[in-house]
Design a protein around this motif. Structure first.
Motif, short mmCIF file in Angstrom:
data_model
loop_
_atom_site.label_atom_id
_atom_site.label_comp_id
_atom_site.label_asym_id
_atom_site.label_seq_id
_atom_site.Cartn_x
_atom_site.Cartn_y
_atom_site.Cartn_z
N ARG A 6 72.61 19.87 28.12
CA ARG A 6 71.87 19.19 27.05
C ARG A 6 72.75 18.91 25.83
O ARG A 6 72.26 18.54 24.77
CB ARG A 6 70.65 20.03 26.66
CG ARG A 6 69.63 20.07 27.79
CD ARG A 6 68.44 20.94 27.51
NE ARG A 6 67.50 20.87 28.63
CZ ARG A 6 66.46 21.67 28.78
NH1 ARG A 6 66.22 22.61 27.89
NH2 ARG A 6 65.65 21.54 29.81
N GLY A 7 74.06 19.13 26.01
CA GLY A 7 74.99 18.82 24.94
C GLY A 7 75.04 19.83 23.82
O GLY A 7 75.48 19.52 22.71
N VAL A 8 74.62 21.06 24.10
CA VAL A 8 74.58 22.11 23.07
C VAL A 8 75.61 23.18 23.42
O VAL A 8 75.68 23.64 24.57
CB VAL A 8 73.17 22.74 22.97
CG1 VAL A 8 73.14 23.81 21.88
CG2 VAL A 8 72.12 21.67 22.70
N SER A 9 76.39 23.59 22.44
CA SER A 9 77.47 24.55 22.69
C SER A 9 77.03 25.98 22.38
O SER A 9 76.21 26.22 21.49
CB SER A 9 78.69 24.21 21.83
OG SER A 9 78.38 24.32 20.46
N VAL A 10 77.59 26.93 23.12
CA VAL A 10 77.42 28.34 22.81
C VAL A 10 78.36 28.68 21.66
O VAL A 10 79.58 28.55 21.79
CB VAL A 10 77.72 29.23 24.03
CG1 VAL A 10 77.64 30.71 23.65
CG2 VAL A 10 76.76 28.92 25.17
N PRO B 169 83.48 23.30 22.49
CA PRO B 169 82.53 22.22 22.77
C PRO B 169 81.54 22.65 23.84
O PRO B 169 81.75 23.65 24.54
CB PRO B 169 83.43 21.08 23.25
CG PRO B 169 84.63 21.77 23.81
CD PRO B 169 84.84 22.97 22.95
N PRO B 170 80.44 21.90 24.01
CA PRO B 170 79.48 22.24 25.07
C PRO B 170 80.17 22.28 26.43
O PRO B 170 81.06 21.48 26.72
CB PRO B 170 78.47 21.09 25.00
CG PRO B 170 78.58 20.57 23.60
CD PRO B 170 80.01 20.74 23.22
N LEU B 171 79.76 23.23 27.25
CA LEU B 171 80.34 23.36 28.59
C LEU B 171 79.97 22.14 29.43
O LEU B 171 78.81 21.73 29.46
CB LEU B 171 79.81 24.63 29.26
CG LEU B 171 80.42 24.96 30.62
CD1 LEU B 171 81.87 25.38 30.46
CD2 LEU B 171 79.62 26.08 31.30
#
Length: 287
Positions: A147-151, A210-212
């Protein structure tokens, strides 16, 4: 910036034995929930200090009824209750910028990790997503990546933080305790831990990997502990039995794939509960 927090309980500082994570136990009620809520508040404070415009917290332990809403920072919203039918992270979409994984434990079979398991100690030996063996940290982080969200922040015992850093790359990691074995742990000062979490959350707002990148289709493969659990999981339409204890599910839509994962685990739990209660018997022995 919008922040989504998933918080589990096994990797919370001060949670030292099983009764503290067991829903309904007096140690869970009086200590576990209080410590878990305090760590959530520490991260919320840090997120806002770092420039967050909103924070959504998902109670990610067991029944999802652990966070004390009345004690939670009023600036944050809370997703509570059993989310099996509404997805792993209800409300998470591309409008969020950061994912915080808090209070997490290492995946099943990790040495020197307190409470190591993957989703369910009663049913799962290994979980693979796109041929990568992951635990709950990987499960949440990979869905976020889709969903384009990074940890941006991970908290938990040492092996849990190491697991997250290995999978997602450089981001803020706060080690709140050090596992010595599955049922033994070296604990750190709780007040210092809360301060470290606040600082880590603040720094996470402007740092991180960056997001995985996760390719499609999503391939879910679950290696269960017993064939009876695979029998139940195989009932999910579209699943494929690849071995006596392993069931796979492949789909182009990430939400569908991860909902199938939750459904397979839920169905496997029925078989596990029957085994635990002695309903599967051969003669006088439970099999």
């Amino acid at each position: 910036m919008n922040v989504y927090i998933v918080i589990d309980m096994e990797g919370v500082a001060g949670v030292t034995h099983g009764s503290m994570i067991r829903t309904g136990h007096v140690e869970w009620r009086d200590r576990g929930t209080r410590l878990m809520t305090a760590e959530a508040n520490a991260a919320i404070e840090g997120a806002f200090l770092g420039g967050a415009s909103s924070v959504l917290v998902k109670d990610g332990h067991d029944s999802g009824q652990n966070i004390r809403r009345e004690d939670l920072d009023p600036r944050a919203d809370l997703v509570t209750g059993n989310s099996v039918t509404v997805g792993l992270m209800p409300g998470l979409d591309s409008t969020f910028d950061k994912l915080f994984l808090m209070g997490f434990h290492a995946k099943m079979g990790t040495r020197f990790a307190q409470f190591d398991h993957t989703i369910s100690t009663a049913t799962i030996n290994n979980l693979s997503i796109n041929d990568i063996v992951v635990g709950e940290i990987g499960m949440y982080g990979m869905l976020a990546g889709l969903r384009g969200v990074s940890v941006a922040l991970t908290t938990g015992d040492g092996p849990a933080v190491d697991e997250s850093l290995d999978l997602f790359g450089a981001h803020q990691g706060v080690r709140v305790k050090q596992g010595l074995g599955r049922f033994a742990v070296r604990t750190f000062n709780p007040d210092q831990v809360l301060s470290n979490i606040t600082e880590g959350a603040k720094n996470a707002m402007n740092n991180g990997a960056p997001p995985l990148e996760v390719s499609l289709p999503v391939t879910i493969s679950i290696d269960f502990l017993r064939s009876a659990e695979a029998d139940m999981a195989e009932m999910v339409p579209g699943s494929v039995r690849s071995s006596a204890r392993t069931v796979q599910y492949v789909h182009e839509d990430p939400d569908t794939a991860f909902q199938a994962l939750q459904a397979m685990v839920a169905l496997a739990g029925i078989a596990a509960s029957r085994w635990a209660s002695g309903l599967y018997k051969s003669g006088d022995s439970v099999v």
